[in-house]
Scaffold this motif. Structure first.
Motif, PDB file in Angstrom:
ATOM      1  N   LYS A 125     -44.896  -3.767  15.514  1.00 36.14           N
ATOM      2  CA  LYS A 125     -45.991  -4.705  15.286  1.00 36.14           C
ATOM      3  C   LYS A 125     -45.690  -6.046  15.950  1.00 36.14           C
ATOM      4  O   LYS A 125     -46.561  -6.654  16.576  1.00 36.14           O
ATOM      5  N   SER A 126     -44.462  -6.502  15.822  1.00 35.57           N
ATOM      6  CA  SER A 126     -44.061  -7.779  16.409  1.00 35.57           C
ATOM      7  C   SER A 126     -44.154  -7.732  17.928  1.00 35.57           C
ATOM      8  O   SER A 126     -44.648  -8.667  18.559  1.00 35.57           O
ATOM      9  N   ARG A 186     -47.786  -7.829  18.857  1.00 33.81           N
ATOM     10  CA  ARG A 186     -48.315  -9.197  18.744  1.00 33.81           C
ATOM     11  C   ARG A 186     -47.851 -10.060  19.909  1.00 33.81           C
ATOM     12  O   ARG A 186     -48.636 -10.816  20.486  1.00 33.81           O
TER      13      ARG A 186
END
Length: 185
Positions: A120-121, A124
């Motif tokens: 997810k990081s 992003r």
């Protein structure tokens, strides 16, 4: 009395071997020793020493029996204690195995969660980088357009300035003023 006779008969045999002295004489040391021994045995019997010794032996036997019984009970208690400790050790071993298994499962779940969070990081950051790239691209395109417009206006101004006469400039100004008046009213 029979016992005394038997003792005298048995003790007289070696005493008769003394030879030249009569057996029942105080000059015969064997006879004196035999008499002393019989007196000693008589005193022991009179004061009931064998009964006392028997009683002491019986007491000692009872004490030994009590100690043996206590030792047996202690051994049984130790066996019971040992079995309870072995049972507790087995339970603790099983509990520690459960704890280790649980810790492994939690570690695996935490690792999976960390992987998901990392993905997810990264997503992003990639999206933010793409946004920055798009913004920079749009800014660059805008600057190029503005620069192109400025260059075109400057070039058009130079071209018009070279081609324009005083009469044409006045006519252009009048036309521009007319357009502004028409749009304002």
């Amino acid at each position: 009395m029979r016992t005394l006779t038997a003792i005298l008969a048995l003790s007289a045999t070696p005493a008769l071997a003394a030879g030249d002295k009569p057996f029942f004489s105080l000059a015969n040391t064997d006879f004196v020793v035999t008499i002393g021994f019989l007196v000693f045995v008589g005193v022991l019997l009179k004061y009931k020493v064998p009964a006392l010794i028997g009683k002491l032996l019986d007491n000692r036997a009872a004490q030994i029996k009590a100690e043996l019984d206590e030792a047996r009970s202690l051994r049984d208690e130790a066996k019971a204690l040992l079995s309870s400790y072995e049972k507790k050790q087995k339970e603790v071993q099983e509990q520690s195995e459960r704890i280790v298994a649980s810790a492994k499962e939690e570690a695996m779940a935490a690792a999976e969660q960390a992987k998901a969070d990392l993905k997810k990081s990264i997503a992003r950051r990639v999206a933010a980088a793409e946004d920055q790239i798009a913004s920079a691209e749009a800014s660059a395109i805008r600057e190029v357009r503005e620069r192109a417009i400025a260059v075109a206006v400057a070039a058009a101004g130079d071209v018009l300035a070279k081609q324009m006469t005083a009469e044409g400039a006045a006519a252009s100004i009048d036309a521009a003023i007319g357009q502004v008046e028409a749009k304002l009213h």
